[in-house]
Design an enzyme around this catalytic site. Structure first.
Site, short mmCIF file in Angstrom:
data_model
loop_
_atom_site.label_atom_id
_atom_site.label_comp_id
_atom_site.label_asym_id
_atom_site.label_seq_id
_atom_site.Cartn_x
_atom_site.Cartn_y
_atom_site.Cartn_z
CG HIS A 190 -1.72 1.27 1.35
ND1 HIS A 190 -2.68 1.66 0.45
CD2 HIS A 190 -1.66 2.26 2.28
CE1 HIS A 190 -3.19 2.82 0.83
NE2 HIS A 190 -2.59 3.21 1.94
CD GLU B 97 -7.12 4.28 3.62
OE1 GLU B 97 -6.95 4.28 4.86
OE2 GLU B 97 -6.41 4.95 2.84
CA CA Z 1 -6.04 4.18 6.84
#
Ligand code: CA
Length: 421
Positions: free
Chosen positions: A136, A203
């Site tokens: 990420h 997320e």
């Molecule tokens: Ca986050």
């Protein structure tokens, strides 16, 4: 006198149930018939009322007050300490194996999940969000900075994080209103844009819940960090990318994040996750001594994100918690190395959990590569980010040798923004 129910007639969990006998997570529920909030566990398609179990003396010898189960949060239960909470879980497992006891407490304590309304299970004192997936952090670095130097120099030296907003963490099922806010001016030097976020994102994260408090000035050594972690939950850190992109320099996330986070209703204990320990990614360079650990500190937990509308259901991401570069003991050791204290009920989220493949990216930002690669949906539409009316569903489960331990779902439906001015 009626006999206890025949074992064959008892509703045992299906083999693919998240809530097998190996799990025994904890939550808070109410029903229309009995609206008082109280503690529960999940077993198959049923919620089991722990206050009622306590009233029926199933926990008598464990020596704690029924009051810990008669509250609107699990904080007091968690504060009993791991020895006691683990004993409660074991007792429930023993009773589930005992057909006669099961018959009795099933009749008095079980409520079908459809009848149960789940509530936020903890009074969250403080919330920190980490940034601990290397995939990420690398993707975000490539998208917003320099693909050649995607990771900033500090990233592999410590678990990066920020202090988030505890008050806006909501339980699964709570609708999420699209936030209003400022975003970058269309032209350099112009006025900022203002309106409903156009780049609303999820997320995919997991959170852990603190089970033991420290005093201010008392760091948690990494070798003891696991003693402080009660359990884990699914966690969706909703993010408004346009608001975030304009505001984040120089102090980091603020209104792009603090309008809502969705947590799963079930806290799965670390005891239940024990069989699923795995090694994490190799850390290179070697970390400072206070972050060094031994043993398996990651967990093999399958994660999925689904976008759902009235017309379709599409899996957009399949990832795994085991990809995390920084593990939970490292996060906690780092968080407290300066003497920062922790409290029972604190929430620590992992950061977006992305894997190496493009279908394992844990946010629309990465999946659609900042909107340049819209995702096709089953009804012919596409998604760069999340639309009004979309429901985002996070799922997670661990499975090994016929044992399944799941987290259920963390669900949030996005509603249109209310006009502000
Ligand atoms: Ca986050």
């Amino acid at each position: 006198m009626s006999a206890s129910p025949v074992p064959d007639s008892m509703p045992r969990p299906a083999s693919n149930s998240d809530f097998s006998i190996h799990n025994i997570p904890f939550g808070i529920f109410s029903t229309a018939k009995e609206p008082a909030l109280r503690a529960c566990t999940a077993y198959g398609d049923y919620v089991i009322d722990l206050k009622m179990m306590h009233n029926l003396a199933f926990f008598k010898d464990l020596d704690f007050s029924v009051e810990v189960f008669a509250q609107s949060t699990l904080n007091d239960f968690i504060a009993l300490g791991k020895e006691k909470t683990a004993a409660v879980r074991l007792r429930i497992q023993e009773l589930l194996k005992d057909d006669r006891a099961f018959g009795l407490f099933f009749n008095y304590c079980a409520v079908s999940m459809e009848e149960a309304r789940m509530h936020l299970p903890i009074d969250i004192k403080d919330y920190t969000d980490f940034y601990s997936s290397i995939e990420h952090a690398t993707n975000v670095g490539c998208l917003f900075r320099d693909p050649e130097n995607a990771l900033l120099p500090n990233w592999k030296r410590m678990p990066i994080g920020y202090h988030g907003r505890a008050s806006s963490i909501v339980v699964s099922g709570t609708p999420i209103k699209r936030p209003f806010g400022q975003s970058r001016p269309l032209e350099d030097g112009g006025d900022p844009q203002f309106g409903p976020s156009k780049l609303l994102d999820f997320e995919l994260e997991m959170g852990f819940v603190i089970g033991k408090a420290t005093k201010l000035g008392q760091p948690i050594p990494i070798a003891q960090a696991e003693d402080y972690i009660f359990g884990m939950v699914l966690f969706n850190d909703w993010s408004a990318r346009d608001i975030q992109g304009w505001e984040y320099v120089p102090l980091g996330p603020f209104l792009g994040k603090n309008f809502a986070s969705t947590m799963g209703a079930w806290i799965v204990t670390m005891e239940a996750l024990e069989p699923f320990r795995v090694e994490g990614p190799k850390q290179d360079p070697v970390v400072l001594p206070y972050l060094q650990f031994s043993g398996k500190k990651n967990y093999d937990i399958n994660l999925e994100v689904i976008i759902q509308t009235d017309d379709f259901k599409a899996t957009v991401c399949e990832s795994n918690f085991k990809y995390m570069y920084w593990n939970m003991p490292q996060q906690l050791a780092h968080h407290t190395v300066n003497g920062c204290n922790v409290n029972v009920g604190d929430m620590y989220a992992s950061g977006t959990i992305s894997g190496k493949t493009k279908t394992a990216y844990g946010s629309m930002l990465e999946l659609s590569w900042r909107g340049t690669n819209p995702l096709p949906m089953p009804d012919g539409s596409t998604r760069k980010f999340i639309h009004d009316g979309d429901t985002v569903v996070l799922r997670g489960y661990a499975q090994k040798d016929g044992i399944r331990v799941g987290f259920g779902e963390a669900i949030g439906k996005v509603l249109p923004a209310d006009p502000v001015v």
